[in-house]
Each structure stands twice: as structure tokens, then as C-alpha cells.
Design a protein around this motif. Structure first.
Motif, PDB file in Angstrom:
ATOM      1  N   VAL A   1       0.920  -1.348   0.534  1.00 23.34           N
ATOM      2  CA  VAL A   1       0.396   0.204  -0.385  1.00 23.34           C
ATOM      3  C   VAL A   1       0.741   1.608   0.348  1.00 23.34           C
ATOM      4  O   VAL A   1       2.040   1.818   0.679  1.00 23.34           O
ATOM      5  CB  VAL A   1      -1.354  -0.019   1.427  1.00 23.34           C
ATOM      6  CG1 VAL A   1      -1.728   1.575   0.938  1.00 23.34           C
ATOM      7  CG2 VAL A   1      -1.776  -1.319   1.104  1.00 23.34           C
ATOM      8  N   ARG A  26      -2.205  -2.749  -2.725  1.00 23.27           N
ATOM      9  CA  ARG A  26      -2.982  -3.072  -2.265  1.00 23.27           C
ATOM     10  C   ARG A  26      -4.591  -3.136  -2.114  1.00 23.27           C
ATOM     11  O   ARG A  26      -4.446  -1.807  -1.773  1.00 23.27           O
ATOM     12  CB  ARG A  26      -2.460  -4.152  -1.086  1.00 23.27           C
ATOM     13  CG  ARG A  26      -0.749  -4.623  -1.563  1.00 23.27           C
ATOM     14  CD  ARG A  26      -0.603  -5.556  -0.227  1.00 23.27           C
ATOM     15  NE  ARG A  26       0.603  -5.631  -0.562  1.00 23.27           N
ATOM     16  CZ  ARG A  26       1.311  -7.543  -1.058  1.00 23.27           C
ATOM     17  NH1 ARG A  26      -0.051  -8.161  -0.811  1.00 23.27           N
ATOM     18  NH2 ARG A  26       2.317  -7.781  -1.126  1.00 23.27           N
ATOM     19  N   ARG A  30      -9.428  -3.968   3.178  1.00 21.11           N
ATOM     20  CA  ARG A  30      -8.582  -4.942   3.917  1.00 21.11           C
ATOM     21  C   ARG A  30      -8.030  -4.239   5.068  1.00 21.11           C
ATOM     22  O   ARG A  30      -6.956  -4.689   5.305  1.00 21.11           O
ATOM     23  CB  ARG A  30      -7.867  -6.197   3.257  1.00 21.11           C
ATOM     24  CG  ARG A  30      -9.273  -6.601   2.174  1.00 21.11           C
ATOM     25  CD  ARG A  30      -8.542  -7.690   1.340  1.00 21.11           C
ATOM     26  NE  ARG A  30      -9.465  -8.768   0.313  1.00 21.11           N
ATOM     27  CZ  ARG A  30      -8.705  -9.504  -0.383  1.00 21.11           C
ATOM     28  NH1 ARG A  30      -7.464  -9.820   0.123  1.00 21.11           N
ATOM     29  NH2 ARG A  30      -9.602 -10.223  -1.082  1.00 21.11           N
ATOM     30  N   HIS A  31      -8.083  -3.632   4.628  1.00 23.27           N
ATOM     31  CA  HIS A  31      -6.266  -2.599   5.799  1.00 23.27           C
ATOM     32  C   HIS A  31      -7.859  -1.699   6.537  1.00 23.27           C
ATOM     33  O   HIS A  31      -8.193  -0.727   6.395  1.00 23.27           O
ATOM     34  CB  HIS A  31      -5.658  -1.268   5.143  1.00 23.27           C
ATOM     35  CG  HIS A  31      -4.594  -2.771   4.173  1.00 23.27           C
ATOM     36  ND1 HIS A  31      -4.806  -3.009   2.630  1.00 23.27           N
ATOM     37  CD2 HIS A  31      -3.231  -2.981   4.433  1.00 23.27           C
ATOM     38  CE1 HIS A  31      -4.137  -3.649   2.428  1.00 23.27           C
ATOM     39  NE2 HIS A  31      -3.204  -2.820   2.641  1.00 23.27           N
ATOM     40  N   THR A  32      -7.206  -2.137   8.170  1.00 18.48           N
ATOM     41  CA  THR A  32      -7.221  -0.759   9.427  1.00 18.48           C
ATOM     42  C   THR A  32      -6.119   0.307   8.932  1.00 18.48           C
ATOM     43  O   THR A  32      -5.406   0.319   8.499  1.00 18.48           O
ATOM     44  CB  THR A  32      -6.660  -1.404  10.501  1.00 18.48           C
ATOM     45  OG1 THR A  32      -7.721  -2.861  10.706  1.00 18.48           O
ATOM     46  CG2 THR A  32      -6.827  -0.428  11.969  1.00 18.48           C
ATOM     47  N   ARG A  52     -11.439  -1.406   8.691  1.00 17.11           N
ATOM     48  CA  ARG A  52     -11.775  -1.165   6.598  1.00 17.11           C
ATOM     49  C   ARG A  52     -12.801  -0.946   6.812  1.00 17.11           C
ATOM     50  O   ARG A  52     -13.072  -0.450   6.056  1.00 17.11           O
ATOM     51  CB  ARG A  52     -11.621  -3.283   6.810  1.00 17.11           C
ATOM     52  CG  ARG A  52     -12.044  -3.981   7.605  1.00 17.11           C
ATOM     53  CD  ARG A  52     -11.286  -5.306   7.288  1.00 17.11           C
ATOM     54  NE  ARG A  52     -11.753  -6.907   8.094  1.00 17.11           N
ATOM     55  CZ  ARG A  52     -11.516  -7.527   8.252  1.00 17.11           C
ATOM     56  NH1 ARG A  52     -10.783  -8.118   7.225  1.00 17.11           N
ATOM     57  NH2 ARG A  52     -12.136  -9.147   8.883  1.00 17.11           N
ATOM     58  N   ARG A  98      -2.080  -1.311   7.987  1.00 19.04           N
ATOM     59  CA  ARG A  98      -2.085  -1.779   8.393  1.00 19.04           C
ATOM     60  C   ARG A  98      -3.090  -3.358   7.994  1.00 19.04           C
ATOM     61  O   ARG A  98      -3.867  -3.052   7.960  1.00 19.04           O
ATOM     62  CB  ARG A  98      -1.970  -2.150  10.458  1.00 19.04           C
ATOM     63  CG  ARG A  98      -3.349  -2.411  11.169  1.00 19.04           C
ATOM     64  CD  ARG A  98      -3.195  -2.313  12.348  1.00 19.04           C
ATOM     65  NE  ARG A  98      -4.094  -3.771  12.801  1.00 19.04           N
ATOM     66  CZ  ARG A  98      -2.729  -4.850  12.747  1.00 19.04           C
ATOM     67  NH1 ARG A  98      -1.567  -4.302  12.931  1.00 19.04           N
ATOM     68  NH2 ARG A  98      -3.578  -6.145  13.023  1.00 19.04           N
ATOM     69  N   PHE A  99      -2.657  -4.041   7.711  1.00 16.68           N
ATOM     70  CA  PHE A  99      -3.577  -5.314   7.155  1.00 16.68           C
ATOM     71  C   PHE A  99      -4.263  -6.169   8.588  1.00 16.68           C
ATOM     72  O   PHE A  99      -3.983  -6.409   9.491  1.00 16.68           O
ATOM     73  CB  PHE A  99      -2.351  -6.215   6.245  1.00 16.68           C
ATOM     74  CG  PHE A  99      -3.455  -7.849   5.774  1.00 16.68           C
ATOM     75  CD1 PHE A  99      -3.797  -8.816   6.729  1.00 16.68           C
ATOM     76  CD2 PHE A  99      -4.411  -7.475   4.453  1.00 16.68           C
ATOM     77  CE1 PHE A  99      -4.959  -9.966   5.646  1.00 16.68           C
ATOM     78  CE2 PHE A  99      -4.898  -8.216   3.821  1.00 16.68           C
ATOM     79  CZ  PHE A  99      -5.832  -9.444   4.269  1.00 16.68           C
ATOM     80  N   SER A 101      -6.710  -7.990  10.871  1.00 15.51           N
ATOM     81  CA  SER A 101      -6.334  -9.778  11.251  1.00 15.51           C
ATOM     82  C   SER A 101      -7.623  -8.988  12.738  1.00 15.51           C
ATOM     83  O   SER A 101      -8.001  -8.573  13.469  1.00 15.51           O
ATOM     84  CB  SER A 101      -5.519 -10.012  11.801  1.00 15.51           C
ATOM     85  OG  SER A 101      -4.562  -9.298  12.925  1.00 15.51           O
ATOM     86  N   ASP A 107      -9.300  -4.414  16.205  1.00 14.52           N
ATOM     87  CA  ASP A 107      -8.100  -4.218  15.441  1.00 14.52           C
ATOM     88  C   ASP A 107      -7.649  -3.264  16.054  1.00 14.52           C
ATOM     89  O   ASP A 107      -6.400  -2.012  14.969  1.00 14.52           O
ATOM     90  CB  ASP A 107      -7.885  -4.213  14.336  1.00 14.52           C
ATOM     91  CG  ASP A 107      -7.057  -5.086  13.112  1.00 14.52           C
ATOM     92  OD1 ASP A 107      -6.728  -4.250  12.503  1.00 14.52           O
ATOM     93  OD2 ASP A 107      -6.487  -5.501  14.265  1.00 14.52           O
ATOM     94  N   TYR A 116       1.843  -1.057  12.459  1.00 14.61           N
ATOM     95  CA  TYR A 116       1.219  -0.885  11.153  1.00 14.61           C
ATOM     96  C   TYR A 116       2.488  -0.455  10.327  1.00 14.61           C
ATOM     97  O   TYR A 116       3.620   0.034  10.554  1.00 14.61           O
ATOM     98  CB  TYR A 116       0.771   1.014  11.234  1.00 14.61           C
ATOM     99  CG  TYR A 116      -0.302   1.467  11.827  1.00 14.61           C
ATOM    100  CD1 TYR A 116      -0.959   1.036  13.363  1.00 14.61           C
ATOM    101  CD2 TYR A 116      -2.035   1.262  10.722  1.00 14.61           C
ATOM    102  CE1 TYR A 116      -1.360   1.612  13.764  1.00 14.61           C
ATOM    103  CE2 TYR A 116      -2.768   1.753  11.520  1.00 14.61           C
ATOM    104  CZ  TYR A 116      -3.254   1.902  12.814  1.00 14.61           C
ATOM    105  OH  TYR A 116      -4.279   1.660  13.804  1.00 14.61           O
ATOM    106  N   TYR A 118       2.983   0.119   7.107  1.00 18.86           N
ATOM    107  CA  TYR A 118       2.947   1.301   5.805  1.00 18.86           C
ATOM    108  C   TYR A 118       2.860   2.702   6.456  1.00 18.86           C
ATOM    109  O   TYR A 118       1.664   2.357   6.841  1.00 18.86           O
ATOM    110  CB  TYR A 118       1.204   0.716   4.434  1.00 18.86           C
ATOM    111  CG  TYR A 118       1.696  -0.464   4.234  1.00 18.86           C
ATOM    112  CD1 TYR A 118       0.627  -1.616   4.345  1.00 18.86           C
ATOM    113  CD2 TYR A 118       2.469  -1.425   3.146  1.00 18.86           C
ATOM    114  CE1 TYR A 118       1.174  -3.222   4.139  1.00 18.86           C
ATOM    115  CE2 TYR A 118       2.461  -2.572   3.240  1.00 18.86           C
ATOM    116  CZ  TYR A 118       1.662  -3.216   3.141  1.00 18.86           C
ATOM    117  OH  TYR A 118       2.009  -4.849   3.514  1.00 18.86           O
TER     118      TYR A 118
END
Length: 129
Positions: A1, A26, A30-32, A52, A98-99, A101, A107, A116, A118
């Protein structure tokens, strides 16, 4: 990202600014997403995070009631609306990703910069008294 933050500037105390952070690469949804800030001579600190789907948010105590984080997954952008700004809000503001999860509600409580992966380049916010 890849992240690019913008919208910083000089504002008087009591004023407002809206920061934006555009993401590419990306899948954004899907990322926080989070906002952090770093004042001169201080460590980077957590400001806010959003899940997300945008249904959960988390704020540092110092900005609760004044700042609002939001996102537009269709545009791949996260925002930070900052109202009633104070001189102590002066800092370079960074967006981060962050991806996601686990559960979204948990999250968004992740408030460490090391969580994090990115980061954007930062945008300077200066609040004059």
C-alpha cells in the motif's frame, strides 16, 4: 500500500482542518487505517484509527470530541477532520495502514506505530495561539 497524506497547513487556535490520505496498491478495504502525529522533540503518537469497513473507530484521549476519522473505500481515502484545534496539536501528521486481522473492533485498538506496516510521508499542521 502506498499512502500520500495532504491537507496540512497553518491555522489559528479554535480553527479546523481536514487531512486526507490517498492509498494505492493493495486492496484498501482490507486495511485498518490510522493517523499518528509527531511533534518536534517528541515521539510519534497515536491519534485515531478506523476499521476496514469504517464501522469502528478509536481515538487518543487528547483528541476525543474534536477529531473525527472516516474513510471512503470507493475512493481509497481516509480522512481526519480536526476541529477546535489547539497549539499542542502542532505536529507532522502521518497516515498509516495495517492489514486487518481478527475482529474489527479489536483491530482499531492497535495504537503502536510498530503495528502499522505502511506509512505516508506526513503533512505538517501548525496551530498558532
Amino acid at each position: 500500500v502506498q499512502l500520500q497524506a495532504y491537507g496540512g497547513g497553518l491555522v489559528q487556535a479554535g480553527g479546523s482542518l481536514r487531512l486526507s490520505c490517498a492509498a494505492s496498491g493493495r486492496i484498501f478495504s482490507r486495511h485498518t487505517m490510522g493517523w499518528f502525529r509527531q511533534a518536534p522533540g517528541k515521539e510519534r503518537e497515536f491519534v485515531a484509527a478506523i476499521s476496514r469497513g469504517g464501522d469502528y473507530t478509536n481515538y487518543a484521549d487528547s483528541v476525543k470530541g474534536r477529531f473525527t476519522i472516516s474513510r471512503d473505500n470507493a475512493k481509497g481515502t481516509v480522512y481526519l477532520q480536526m476541529n477546535n484545534l489547539k497549539p499542542e496539536d502542532t505536529a507532522v501528521y502521518y497516515c498509516a495502514a495495517r492489514f486487518a486481522s481478527g475482529s474489527s473492533s479489536f483491530d482499531v485498538t492497535r495504537a503502536k506505530s510498530s503495528e502499522y506496516a505502511y506509512w505516508g510521508q506526513g503533512t505538517l499542521v501548525t496551530v498558532s495561539s
